[in-house]
Each structure stands twice: as C-alpha cells, then as structure tokens.
Design a protein around this motif. Structure first.
Motif, PDB file in Angstrom:
ATOM      1  N   SER A 128     -55.808 -16.576 -24.810  1.00 43.78           N
ATOM      2  CA  SER A 128     -56.570 -17.801 -25.118  1.00 43.78           C
ATOM      3  C   SER A 128     -56.653 -18.000 -26.626  1.00 43.78           C
ATOM      4  N   ARG A 131     -53.471 -19.376 -27.741  1.00 41.83           N
ATOM      5  CA  ARG A 131     -53.347 -20.790 -27.346  1.00 41.83           C
ATOM      6  C   ARG A 131     -54.114 -21.689 -28.317  1.00 41.83           C
ATOM      7  N   GLU A 132     -55.294 -21.229 -28.731  1.00 37.40           N
ATOM      8  CA  GLU A 132     -56.124 -22.055 -29.603  1.00 37.40           C
ATOM      9  C   GLU A 132     -55.681 -22.021 -31.069  1.00 37.40           C
ATOM     10  N   PRO A 135     -50.771 -22.927 -32.139  1.00 38.51           N
ATOM     11  CA  PRO A 135     -50.218 -23.948 -31.241  1.00 38.51           C
ATOM     12  C   PRO A 135     -48.690 -23.954 -31.221  1.00 38.51           C
ATOM     13  N   VAL A 141     -47.056 -21.434 -18.783  1.00 40.23           N
ATOM     14  CA  VAL A 141     -48.182 -21.843 -17.939  1.00 40.23           C
ATOM     15  C   VAL A 141     -47.835 -21.468 -16.500  1.00 40.23           C
ATOM     16  N   GLU A 152     -61.214 -25.245 -17.471  1.00 39.60           N
ATOM     17  CA  GLU A 152     -59.769 -25.043 -17.358  1.00 39.60           C
ATOM     18  C   GLU A 152     -59.074 -26.361 -17.039  1.00 39.60           C
ATOM     19  N   ARG A 156     -52.452 -26.931 -18.566  1.00 38.09           N
ATOM     20  CA  ARG A 156     -52.636 -26.256 -19.863  1.00 38.09           C
ATOM     21  C   ARG A 156     -52.942 -24.771 -19.640  1.00 38.09           C
ATOM     22  N   HIS A 157     -53.942 -24.496 -18.808  1.00 39.11           N
ATOM     23  CA  HIS A 157     -54.271 -23.094 -18.526  1.00 39.11           C
ATOM     24  C   HIS A 157     -53.452 -22.586 -17.341  1.00 39.11           C
ATOM     25  N   TYR A 159     -51.096 -24.306 -13.637  1.00 40.44           N
ATOM     26  CA  TYR A 159     -50.862 -25.393 -12.696  1.00 40.44           C
ATOM     27  C   TYR A 159     -51.601 -24.981 -11.440  1.00 40.44           C
TER      28      TYR A 159
END
Ligand code: 5GP
Length: 300
Positions: A128, A131-132, A135, A141, A152, A156-157, A159
């Motif tokens: 995480s 991800r933050e 970028p 995913v 969530e 993005r987090h 499918y």
C-alpha cells in the motif's frame, strides 16, 4: 480548398492529435518507453509517433518538467518545433543515446518481482505504501472473490469478482497463478497486463501469498522472489496476536502457521527485514529498478 475537403482535413487533424495524445499518455504512464516511440517514428515518419514533436515526447517522460526538457533539447541541438520523425541521422543517434542513458538501453531487463512473507509481517502495508508513494511502480492488481473492505476501490486494490467470473477467468487461462487464501476467498494474478508490461520493458510488482509466489517461480523462473521478514520472532508474535481478540487455540494455530511460513524464506532470492515500512518499500522499489546487481541480492 472545397468545403467538404476542409471538413475531412479537420477531422483527420483531430484524429491525428488524439493519436499523438495517446502516445504521450502511454509514455507518461510508463506503458511505453520514449525510446520505443522514437524507434517507431524512425520506422515510419507518418505515424502518430513520427509526427509527435520531440519536445512533447520528452515532456511526457515521467519526471521531465519543462525546464529539464528545454535543457535536454538544447544539449541535443534539436529545434523546438522539430518532429521525432523529421530528425536527421545525427540527431536520431544523439536522441537515441540520450534516451538509452535515461531509460536504460536494450541491455536493461524488465523484471517481475514477487513480494511475499509470513502472515502479519506487513507486506500488505508495504505494498500500500508503494501504491501511494511510488505511482510510477506498476503494481499488479489481483482478482479476488472476497468483498471489498471500506475504502477499497475496484480496479485499484483488487478486481472484485464473483465465483462464476473467477471460474471463467481460470478456464480462459487468464491467471498467472491463483490460490485459495486462508481457507476463505480465492485470489488470482491476471497474466495479460504482466506480459504486456514486461514486453515493453517495464518491471512489475506482485504482492501475493507464499503458494502464489511458488507458483509464479514455476511458471516464470526468471521472476525475483522477495521475502519480507519481521525484525524478530517476538515482533511477529506481537503482530499476530496483537489484537488479542482470538482464542488461545486460534493464536496457537496462527503461530504454528507463521513458523511454517518463515521456514520458506530460503526458497527466496532476496530477504528484506521490515523494520520500517518506508525503508522496506524503498528496498523493494530499488529491486524493481533493475539490473540485477550482486549487491541487491545479498541484502538481508
Ligand atoms: P487481503 O484479503 O488481506 O487483501 O489479502 C489476503 C492475502 O491474499 C494476502 O496474503 C495477499 O498477499 C494474498 N493475495 C493477494 N492477491 C493475491 C493473488 O493474486 N494471488 C495469491 N496467491 N495471493 C494473493
């Protein structure tokens, strides 16, 4: 020019502009390297790549602001309005060398990095954080049959799919690997985006469980497996039992699982100790940056 011709020309110009915008966007999102764009332009100057201005191409490279672009254009001796397809042989060579030194030439391999580790070691927190804060890193995913947690975002987090969809994805060979995690929901790594990224020279990061990591190694032996370790066994115990909401039997079961999981560490190429989320994340990101230097492999 007759009215109809003028209208057609206008439409063609709009389509060409859109096509160039798509090329720039792909470079910006690191789906394509600027070097690939330039090579396409030099194969055919009438393509969107060919009609793109050099300045616009350089500006679409992540991290290249207007000042840097202006300086680079100056260094390369390329006029501001010049289009990529319109460069002469000498300028092409200079631009190729410049892009290779910036983006890595053909000698630099893209790489699939798999981050795994024992339950509660914090690999979800590390991914995480990546991800933050990074970028530019392409984080795979996964598809999952578990419901989303608050905050969530689908796509993005994960499918978030139902069982039938997951079954269909298996049948259609969509997954690089898939597994049932914690005897509960199913999780799978979609393969097409990974193949596409690697083909265009981008590295990809997967954060999956141990069985998934093993399956990836089997399917793609060139993948780099990273094991995230707790600073100490006691710290892992603390994290596993921290909430204290589980029964003694459940806690004992979790500790047993953690021991088995920790024993898997020697199957991995690299070990990173999770003393601090930011630092661990940075070490993972460095591994993605390629090439495989010996020092990167001895970090433990
Ligand atoms: P969570 O539901 O807490 O997001 O994740 C639960 C576990 O599933 C984590 O250990 C995570 O690493 C793992 N996981 C997430 N995506 C995948 C995947 O695509 N394949 C496998 N094998 N495990 C995954």
């Amino acid at each position: 020019m007759p009215e109809v011709d003028r209208a057609a020309a206008g439409r063609a110009a709009i389509a060409a502009r859109r096509a160039r915008a798509a090329v720039k966007d792909a470079v910006h999102r690191r789906e394509r390297r600027a070097l690939d764009v330039a090579e396409t332009a030099w194969g055919d100057a009438s393509t969107p790549e060919g009609t793109l201005r050099v300045r616009e191409l350089l500006q679409s490279i992540p991290g290249m602001g207007p000042t840097r672009v202006a300086r680079a254009m100056d260094e390369l001796g390329i006029a501001d309005a010049k289009r990529v397809g319109g460069l002469g042989a000498r300028q092409r060579e200079k631009l190729r060398a410049w892009l290779e030194s910036r983006e890595g030439g053909p000698h630099v391999r893209s790489r699939l990095v798999v981050l795994a580790g024992p339950t509660a070691v914090g690999k979800g927190t590390v991914s995480s954080y990546i991800r933050e804060n990074y970028p530019e890193v392409l984080l795979s995913v996964s598809a999952t049959t578990r419901p989303p947690r608050p905050g969530e975002v689908d796509g993005r987090h994960y499918y978030f799919v139902d069982d039938e969809t997951f079954d269909r994805m298996i049948e259609q060979g969509e997954f690089l690997e898939y597994a049932t995690v914690h005897n509960a929901s199913r999780y799978g790594t979609p393969r097409p985006p990974i193949d596409a990224a690697l083909a265009t020279g981008r590295s990809v990061l997967l954060e999956i469980d141990l069985q998934g990591a093993r399956a990836v190694k089997k399917a793609m032996p060139e993948a780099l497996l990273v094991f995230l370790l707790p600073p100490t066994w006691e710290e892992l115990v603390r994290r596993l039992t921290g909430r204290g909401t589980e029964s003694a039997a459940e806690q004992a079961r979790r500790l047993e699982t953690a021991k088995v999981e920790l024993a898997a560490q020697d199957e991995f190429d690299v070990k990173i100790v999770n003393h601090d989320v930011g630092r661990a994340a940075q070490e993972v990101v460095e591994l993605l940056a390629v090439p495989g230097t010996p020092s990167a492999r001895t970090r433990s």
